[in-house]
Design a protein around this motif. Structure first.
Motif, PDB file in Angstrom:
ATOM      1  N   GLU A 144       5.728 -38.629  44.379  1.00  0.00           N
ATOM      2  CA  GLU A 144       6.136 -40.025  44.539  1.00  0.00           C
ATOM      3  C   GLU A 144       6.271 -40.734  43.195  1.00  0.00           C
ATOM      4  OE1 GLU A 144       3.149 -41.768  46.937  1.00  0.00           O
ATOM      5  OE2 GLU A 144       3.600 -40.559  48.719  1.00  0.00           O
ATOM      6  N   LYS A 145       5.578 -40.242  42.177  1.00  0.00           N
ATOM      7  CA  LYS A 145       5.562 -40.889  40.864  1.00  0.00           C
ATOM      8  C   LYS A 145       6.232 -40.003  39.820  1.00  0.00           C
ATOM      9  CE  LYS A 145       2.816 -44.453  41.968  1.00  0.00           C
ATOM     10  NZ  LYS A 145       3.193 -45.868  41.809  1.00  0.00           N
ATOM     11  N   TRP A 146       7.017 -40.645  38.973  1.00  0.00           N
ATOM     12  CA  TRP A 146       7.556 -39.976  37.795  1.00  0.00           C
ATOM     13  C   TRP A 146       6.722 -40.394  36.588  1.00  0.00           C
ATOM     14  CZ3 TRP A 146      10.944 -36.159  36.990  1.00  0.00           C
ATOM     15  CH2 TRP A 146      11.854 -35.834  38.004  1.00  0.00           C
ATOM     16  N   VAL A 147       6.282 -39.400  35.805  1.00  0.00           N
ATOM     17  CA  VAL A 147       5.473 -39.642  34.616  1.00  0.00           C
ATOM     18  C   VAL A 147       6.180 -39.039  33.410  1.00  0.00           C
ATOM     19  CG1 VAL A 147       3.240 -39.318  33.502  1.00  0.00           C
ATOM     20  CG2 VAL A 147       3.354 -39.591  35.992  1.00  0.00           C
ATOM     21  N   LEU A 148       6.412 -39.868  32.398  1.00  0.00           N
ATOM     22  CA  LEU A 148       7.014 -39.423  31.143  1.00  0.00           C
ATOM     23  C   LEU A 148       5.900 -39.301  30.110  1.00  0.00           C
ATOM     24  CD1 LEU A 148       9.541 -38.881  29.333  1.00  0.00           C
ATOM     25  CD2 LEU A 148       9.681 -41.363  28.975  1.00  0.00           C
ATOM     26  N   VAL A 149       5.680 -38.090  29.597  1.00  0.00           N
ATOM     27  CA  VAL A 149       4.598 -37.845  28.642  1.00  0.00           C
ATOM     28  C   VAL A 149       5.192 -37.470  27.293  1.00  0.00           C
ATOM     29  CG1 VAL A 149       2.568 -36.469  28.094  1.00  0.00           C
ATOM     30  CG2 VAL A 149       3.053 -37.056  30.485  1.00  0.00           C
ATOM     31  N   VAL A 161       0.100 -33.934  30.782  1.00  0.00           N
ATOM     32  CA  VAL A 161       1.028 -33.137  31.587  1.00  0.00           C
ATOM     33  C   VAL A 161       0.254 -32.331  32.625  1.00  0.00           C
ATOM     34  CG1 VAL A 161       2.711 -31.257  31.560  1.00  0.00           C
ATOM     35  CG2 VAL A 161       2.783 -33.003  29.773  1.00  0.00           C
ATOM     36  N   ASP A 162      -0.807 -31.666  32.193  1.00  0.00           N
ATOM     37  CA  ASP A 162      -1.615 -30.836  33.081  1.00  0.00           C
ATOM     38  C   ASP A 162      -2.189 -31.657  34.232  1.00  0.00           C
ATOM     39  OD1 ASP A 162      -2.965 -28.608  34.053  1.00  0.00           O
ATOM     40  OD2 ASP A 162      -4.532 -28.642  32.532  1.00  0.00           O
ATOM     41  N   LEU A 163      -2.786 -32.802  33.919  1.00  0.00           N
ATOM     42  CA  LEU A 163      -3.387 -33.648  34.952  1.00  0.00           C
ATOM     43  C   LEU A 163      -2.334 -34.218  35.904  1.00  0.00           C
ATOM     44  CD1 LEU A 163      -6.116 -35.613  32.983  1.00  0.00           C
ATOM     45  CD2 LEU A 163      -6.502 -34.261  35.039  1.00  0.00           C
ATOM     46  N   ALA A 164      -1.239 -34.714  35.349  1.00  0.00           N
ATOM     47  CA  ALA A 164      -0.207 -35.309  36.207  1.00  0.00           C
ATOM     48  C   ALA A 164       0.368 -34.282  37.168  1.00  0.00           C
ATOM     49  CB  ALA A 164       0.889 -35.934  35.344  1.00  0.00           C
ATOM     50  N   GLY A 168       0.143 -33.867  41.443  1.00  0.00           N
ATOM     51  CA  GLY A 168       1.341 -33.840  42.264  1.00  0.00           C
ATOM     52  C   GLY A 168       2.468 -34.732  41.807  1.00  0.00           C
ATOM     53  N   ALA A 169       2.351 -35.328  40.624  1.00  0.00           N
ATOM     54  CA  ALA A 169       3.421 -36.178  40.119  1.00  0.00           C
ATOM     55  C   ALA A 169       4.563 -35.320  39.573  1.00  0.00           C
ATOM     56  CB  ALA A 169       2.890 -37.096  39.032  1.00  0.00           C
ATOM     57  N   LYS A 170       5.712 -35.950  39.431  1.00  0.00           N
ATOM     58  CA  LYS A 170       6.828 -35.314  38.739  1.00  0.00           C
ATOM     59  C   LYS A 170       6.742 -35.700  37.271  1.00  0.00           C
ATOM     60  CE  LYS A 170       9.962 -35.198  42.699  1.00  0.00           C
ATOM     61  NZ  LYS A 170      11.271 -35.643  43.250  1.00  0.00           N
ATOM     62  N   VAL A 171       6.901 -34.726  36.388  1.00  0.00           N
ATOM     63  CA  VAL A 171       6.597 -34.939  34.978  1.00  0.00           C
ATOM     64  C   VAL A 171       7.774 -34.550  34.096  1.00  0.00           C
ATOM     65  CG1 VAL A 171       5.069 -34.315  33.069  1.00  0.00           C
ATOM     66  CG2 VAL A 171       4.136 -34.546  35.391  1.00  0.00           C
ATOM     67  N   ILE A 172       8.103 -35.456  33.180  1.00  0.00           N
ATOM     68  CA  ILE A 172       9.022 -35.153  32.080  1.00  0.00           C
ATOM     69  C   ILE A 172       8.177 -35.102  30.821  1.00  0.00           C
ATOM     70  CG2 ILE A 172      11.043 -35.871  30.757  1.00  0.00           C
ATOM     71  CD1 ILE A 172      11.879 -37.544  33.200  1.00  0.00           C
ATOM     72  N   ALA A 173       8.153 -33.963  30.164  1.00  0.00           N
ATOM     73  CA  ALA A 173       7.405 -33.797  28.918  1.00  0.00           C
ATOM     74  C   ALA A 173       8.372 -33.870  27.747  1.00  0.00           C
ATOM     75  CB  ALA A 173       6.679 -32.454  28.914  1.00  0.00           C
ATOM     76  N   THR A 174       7.950 -34.529  26.667  1.00  0.00           N
ATOM     77  CA  THR A 174       8.815 -34.609  25.494  1.00  0.00           C
ATOM     78  C   THR A 174       8.124 -34.025  24.275  1.00  0.00           C
ATOM     79  OG1 THR A 174       8.191 -36.715  24.426  1.00  0.00           O
ATOM     80  CG2 THR A 174       9.560 -36.842  26.416  1.00  0.00           C
ATOM     81  N   THR A 175       8.952 -33.595  23.348  1.00  0.00           N
ATOM     82  CA  THR A 175       8.475 -33.079  22.079  1.00  0.00           C
ATOM     83  C   THR A 175       9.442 -33.505  20.993  1.00  0.00           C
ATOM     84  OG1 THR A 175       7.971 -31.056  20.812  1.00  0.00           O
ATOM     85  CG2 THR A 175       9.659 -30.871  22.506  1.00  0.00           C
ATOM     86  N   TYR A 188       2.576 -25.528  31.637  1.00  0.00           N
ATOM     87  CA  TYR A 188       2.238 -26.302  32.840  1.00  0.00           C
ATOM     88  C   TYR A 188       3.425 -26.551  33.758  1.00  0.00           C
ATOM     89  CZ  TYR A 188      -1.997 -27.213  30.147  1.00  0.00           C
ATOM     90  OH  TYR A 188      -3.142 -27.071  29.404  1.00  0.00           O
ATOM     91  N   ARG A 189       4.575 -25.989  33.419  1.00  0.00           N
ATOM     92  CA  ARG A 189       5.767 -26.106  34.238  1.00  0.00           C
ATOM     93  C   ARG A 189       6.085 -27.557  34.640  1.00  0.00           C
ATOM     94  NH1 ARG A 189       7.572 -21.230  34.951  1.00  0.00           N
ATOM     95  NH2 ARG A 189       6.150 -19.433  34.951  1.00  0.00           N
ATOM     96  N   PRO A 190       6.243 -28.434  33.656  1.00  0.00           N
ATOM     97  CA  PRO A 190       6.708 -29.791  33.983  1.00  0.00           C
ATOM     98  C   PRO A 190       8.097 -29.722  34.600  1.00  0.00           C
ATOM     99  CG  PRO A 190       6.844 -29.400  31.628  1.00  0.00           C
ATOM    100  CD  PRO A 190       6.120 -28.228  32.201  1.00  0.00           C
ATOM    101  N   ASP A 191       8.511 -30.790  35.249  1.00  0.00           N
ATOM    102  CA  ASP A 191       9.808 -30.794  35.909  1.00  0.00           C
ATOM    103  C   ASP A 191      10.959 -30.764  34.908  1.00  0.00           C
ATOM    104  OD1 ASP A 191       9.206 -31.475  39.010  1.00  0.00           O
ATOM    105  OD2 ASP A 191       7.728 -32.385  37.688  1.00  0.00           O
ATOM    106  N   ALA A 192      10.707 -31.251  33.700  1.00  0.00           N
ATOM    107  CA  ALA A 192      11.707 -31.186  32.638  1.00  0.00           C
ATOM    108  C   ALA A 192      10.996 -31.305  31.298  1.00  0.00           C
ATOM    109  CB  ALA A 192      12.747 -32.292  32.791  1.00  0.00           C
ATOM    110  N   VAL A 193      11.580 -30.703  30.271  1.00  0.00           N
ATOM    111  CA  VAL A 193      11.113 -30.863  28.891  1.00  0.00           C
ATOM    112  C   VAL A 193      12.315 -31.272  28.056  1.00  0.00           C
ATOM    113  CG1 VAL A 193       9.944 -29.821  26.913  1.00  0.00           C
ATOM    114  CG2 VAL A 193       9.406 -29.016  29.235  1.00  0.00           C
ATOM    115  N   ILE A 194      12.191 -32.392  27.352  1.00  0.00           N
ATOM    116  CA  ILE A 194      13.293 -32.876  26.535  1.00  0.00           C
ATOM    117  C   ILE A 194      12.799 -33.147  25.120  1.00  0.00           C
ATOM    118  CG2 ILE A 194      14.447 -33.880  28.537  1.00  0.00           C
ATOM    119  CD1 ILE A 194      13.566 -36.644  27.555  1.00  0.00           C
TER     120      ILE A 194
END
Length: 330
Positions: A144-149, A161-164, A168-175, A188-194
């Motif tokens: 239900e929640k999108w989290v941008l880390v 990322v691991d906790l989100a 059960g949140a959807k996660v976009i990880a950035t680097t 941690y298999r985030p939903d996307a990495v950008i």
């Protein structure tokens, strides 16, 4: 005993030396421990330069957090010789022995190694405080929640990322480095990495189907923060965790007003000090998640304390994906 001591402040680690030091004497309310593992945090690097908000006077033994075996404790401390513990203080972890306030320690879960325990404490308590305590992310978010880390190659970002994902949140990880994207994705298999550079709002919007993000977790600051104000959904929250980019950002107040989002400052250690019951609950929740195998800290490398410089330089050069763990006495 051997202890990594900051003798003088310097920009190039020239004031830091691994040296023989007196064994610490246990003070009132403290627990004497044998340090089995200690993890490197960005504030440890900043403190060698005098650039962190907490500025101990040299000389001091470096190191925020560790995992240990108890040697000696007061009978009413809740700890006994032989107990496995994790935690720490603002300094003192990078040594063979340490005397730590009992309030700064908690039991190390049985199925968690010393190295994992050392890598878990500060990073996961920061991430949990930000995501759960300040932003209300609930276990079982079910997408239900999108989290941008941001800063998702560092210890705190990876913990978020691991906790989100565990919740059960959807996660976009950035680097900030394309070379790290595959490594982050594999952990941690985030939903996307950008890659967080330039105008990344368009990527965030496309990934979320135009919803943008309910929570933005930002340890980076600077240009990343500026662009993140465009990535927060209406009534979302932008969490200020730190400024690893080196620039403290400004924000025009009409932006959060028009978009209806909140900017929240995160100081996990201070939060736990001001609300000790919540601090204990956070530690207990993290321990329970770790015991159940739902979270696992990412360790980039484990080094003997004699190779401390390799670890500090890898952090300064932004080579890491996960934590550096030192093993005193190894």
């Amino acid at each position: 005993m051997q202890a990594l001591t900051v003798e003088t402040l310097s920009s190039d680690l020239s004031g830091v030396r691994l040296m023989d030091a007196p064994e610490p004497a246990r003070g009132s309310g403290e627990v004497l421990v044998q340090v089995r593992a200690a993890s490197l945090n960005f504030p440890d690097l900043l403190m060698t330069r005098g650039e962190y908000q907490f500025k101990p006077e040299p000389p001091f033994v470096s190191g925020l957090e560790m995992a240990d075996e108890v040697i000696e404790a007061e009978p009413d401390s809740g700890f006994a010789p032989g107990d496995r513990v994790m935690g720490g203080n603002k300094t003192g972890a990078f040594a063979e022995l340490a005397s730590i306030p009992a309030r700064g320690l908690s039991p190390l879960p049985a199925n968690v190694s010393f190295a994992e325990g050392a890598a878990m404490g500060a990073a996961y308590s920061t991430a949990y405080t930000g995501l759960v305590e300040l932003c209300g992310l609930l276990d079982g978010a079910s997408g239900e929640k999108w989290v941008l880390v941001h800063g998702a190659s560092g210890g705190v970002g990876l913990a978020a990322v691991d906790l989100a994902k565990a919740f059960g949140a959807k996660v976009i990880a950035t680097t900030g480095a394309d070379s790290k994207r595959d490594r982050i994705a594999a952990l941690y298999r985030p939903d996307a990495v950008i890659t967080a550079e330039g105008r990344f709002r368009e990527q965030v919007s496309e990934i979320t189907g135009g919803k943008l993000c309910d929570i933005v977790f930002d340890p980076v600051g600077g240009d990343v923060f500026d662009e993140s104000t465009r990535c927060v959904s209406f009534a979302g929250k932008l969490v200020v965790v730190g400024f690893t980019s080196g620039r403290i950002a400004d924000v025009a107040t009409n932006i959060p007003l028009i978009k209806g989002f909140s900017i929240v400052g995160l100081r996990a250690g201070e939060y736990a000090r001001r609300f000790p019951e919540r601090g204990r609950a956070i530690n207990a929740a993290i321990a329970e998640l770790a015991s159940a195998g739902r979270i696992t800290p990412a360790i980039d490398r484990t080094l003997p304390l004699s190779r401390w410089r390799d670890g500090f330089e890898a952090m300064a050069n932004r080579e890491l994906v996960g934590k550096v763990v030192f093993e005193p006495g190894a």
